[in-house]
Every structure is written in structure tokens, then in C-alpha cells.
Design a protein around this motif. Sequence first.
Motif, PDB file in Angstrom:
ATOM      1  N   GLU A   1     114.413  92.467 -35.946  1.00 56.26           N
ATOM      2  CA  GLU A   1     114.122  93.707 -36.672  1.00 56.26           C
ATOM      3  C   GLU A   1     112.745  94.236 -36.286  1.00 56.26           C
ATOM      4  N   MET A   2     111.783  93.333 -36.151  1.00 58.74           N
ATOM      5  CA  MET A   2     110.432  93.745 -35.776  1.00 58.74           C
ATOM      6  C   MET A   2     110.403  94.268 -34.340  1.00 58.74           C
ATOM      7  N   MET A   3     111.199  93.676 -33.459  1.00 56.26           N
ATOM      8  CA  MET A   3     111.289  94.175 -32.093  1.00 56.26           C
ATOM      9  C   MET A   3     111.797  95.613 -32.066  1.00 56.26           C
ATOM     10  N   LEU A   4     112.811  95.883 -32.866  1.00 57.26           N
ATOM     11  CA  LEU A   4     113.397  97.221 -32.887  1.00 57.26           C
ATOM     12  C   LEU A   4     112.466  98.234 -33.535  1.00 57.26           C
TER      13      LEU A   4
ATOM     14  N   LEU B   1     110.799  98.260 -22.246  1.00 53.16           N
ATOM     15  CA  LEU B   1     110.627  96.824 -21.998  1.00 53.16           C
ATOM     16  C   LEU B   1     111.015  95.999 -23.220  1.00 53.16           C
ATOM     17  N   VAL B   2     110.634  96.465 -24.409  1.00 49.86           N
ATOM     18  CA  VAL B   2     110.991  95.741 -25.637  1.00 49.86           C
ATOM     19  C   VAL B   2     112.504  95.731 -25.818  1.00 49.86           C
ATOM     20  N   LEU B   3     113.142  96.886 -25.629  1.00 53.23           N
ATOM     21  CA  LEU B   3     114.583  96.969 -25.801  1.00 53.23           C
ATOM     22  C   LEU B   3     115.303  96.111 -24.767  1.00 53.23           C
ATOM     23  N   GLU B   4     114.813  96.132 -23.534  1.00 50.07           N
ATOM     24  CA  GLU B   4     115.434  95.329 -22.487  1.00 50.07           C
ATOM     25  C   GLU B   4     115.255  93.838 -22.731  1.00 50.07           C
TER      26      GLU B   4
END
Length: 357
Positions: free
Chosen positions: A279-282, A299-302
Amino acid sequence: KSDYTGKDGRPYSVWYFYYTVISNVNSIIAAQEGMTGAPSEINSLIGQAYALRAYSYFSLIRFYQQTYKGNENAPGVPIYTEPTTNVSEGKSRGTVADVYSQIDADIEQALQLLNPDVAAPRNHSSHIDYYVANGLKANIALEKNDWATAESAADIAMSGGTSMLTRAELDNGFAFNDANANTVLWGLQIISEQMSGTQSLFGHMDASTENYAETARKCVSSWLYNQMSDEDVRKNMWWLGPLEVDAEIGPLFSYNQFKFQFSDPTNNLGDYILMRHEEMMLIKAEAMCMQEKYGQARLVLEELMAERDPGYDISGLTNANTLTVNDANGPTTPEGGSATLLDEIILQRRIELWGEV
């Protein structure tokens, strides 16, 4: 809304629950000066009380009013910061902006008290620590469109030792019922004395048991299901496809969920996961996108999708922080042409956090 005057309906029960929490933490905060013991333990206790008050008002204002942006002057909910009883005089509704000012003040106070330099470390996943409080702050900032704060708070929340679920963990049948899993920032451990089958999340979700869910199945929409590639581990592990039949259970409803299952059906056990690393990544990816940090957001999504779908490719998405609307399913559909990076982030949020708090 038809039963808002009764005590069995959601409008009353949600109100009653969160204001009970607020009443309890107000009493704890008011008792701080008379507390004895290690300062670090007191800081942890009072810090959690402030965080719970922020969380409660945040939950209330989102349930009973529209979102923050554009509705700042709309009626909010009553604000209580002192101990109350059943004979206390009720307060009128503040504005949405008033409520968020209280939320912001409480979460900042919580962060000061829960800072690892002054607070005792938590000893249970149900407790709120510095990293959970930053996770709450990230969600609050996201609601307010305070993108820079949402990004930084999500970053701090992820620095407490949690990690995302790997593809192998999901492939091996990881179930969302363990508050001690390494992906969990905040979760509630459920014991059998506190829970019955029907009156639980899993009683409503797990159709493989003789509970409410067996006859009131929870299913993903066919549209959302079809947005995932066949290689996406979530598509294969969390839901059934259309018209599937299980050898042991028998005929199953199309798109029935298996993401949430009892850890021990006999004793109605299964922990509640309230906040996790992904959740924090998104949140971070969305906040970066809204700040036009498109490369970093990608980069975060990948990074997330590398553990979900080995063939995932977003190279063709337009760098933009606006949503497109392509069909009746709303703005988060990548079909039909000009999908944006924000479309994809919101879409993956809908998939990854499906059914979660």
C-alpha cells in the motif's frame, strides 16, 4: 441509508465505534500527567492514543462526507478532544477543514511521541509505532492531495523493516490472515474467544467454509479480472475465473475470491491486516506521479509488478498525472488508447488492495 435511525445499521454502528475509540483515547490522553513508569513507555502509550484519534476522525470524515479537496467548507463531524460521558453535551459539526486540522495535529503529535529515540519499541503488530503512524500520515496526505508529504511519509513507513510479498510467496498460497507476516505494518491478531464465524471478515469472505460467505460470495468484477494478464500471480491465486468448478467444494460462482481465508476455520481464526508494505509503495508511486516525477514513479510500480507479472510492461503509457475515461467502468481502465501512468497506478492499486481495509 434507510436504517440510519436504528442501532443495527452501518450508519449508526460506524459512528458509535469510532466515537467510542475517541472517547477512550481522550481519557487516556487526559490521564497522562498522572502516569508513572518509564518515559519511553508513556510516550508509546500516549503516542498511540493520538494516532488512534487521528485514524478515527480520518475514518469518520471519509465515511460521512465527501473527500477533502473541494469540500473543505462542507459540514464535517463533531470534534471531541476532552473526556466525555453519556451525559456530556453534544457538539455541532465542524467543517471538513476543521476535522482535517485536528487529524493533522494529532498525527504530528503521535509522530513526535512515537519517534524511536523517545518511545519504547512495540511488541505486537496490533500496536501503532512510528512507521505505522507514518503510514497513516501518508494516507491522510494522499486524501488532501499533499503529494510531497504523502511520498515522504510512505517512504518512512516502509523503512521499518517490512517488505513486499514476493511472487513465490503468493504462488505458494500466501493468505491474508497473518498479522505477523513481514509485509504487514499494522494488523490485529484475532483469538477464538473474540470471534464467531459470521461476525468476522473471513466469515463474510471465505466461501470454502459453512459460513455466511458460502451463500453470499464475494467476487471480483469480471472487468477488473480481465485487466490482469494470465501470467499475473494474483489472477491465478486470488480469484477463480468464469464458470469454474472445485473438485472438493463443488460448483463455484464465477470470479469468487480466495484471497481471504480463515487460518483456522474450526476456531474461526484469521488475523486482520490493516496496513501493508505494498500500500505504501502504491501511495509513493501515485504521489510521485502527481509531482511529475514520472521516471521514479515508474520504477516503484515496476518494482511491485516484477513480483506479480513477469511479462509486465508499461513502456507505452503516457507520462501524465491525469486519468482518462474510456468506458463505463470508470477512469482506471487502460483499454482503448491513451492510458496514462496515473491510470495504471490506480488500476494496480485496485487489483493489489482488492478487499482490503
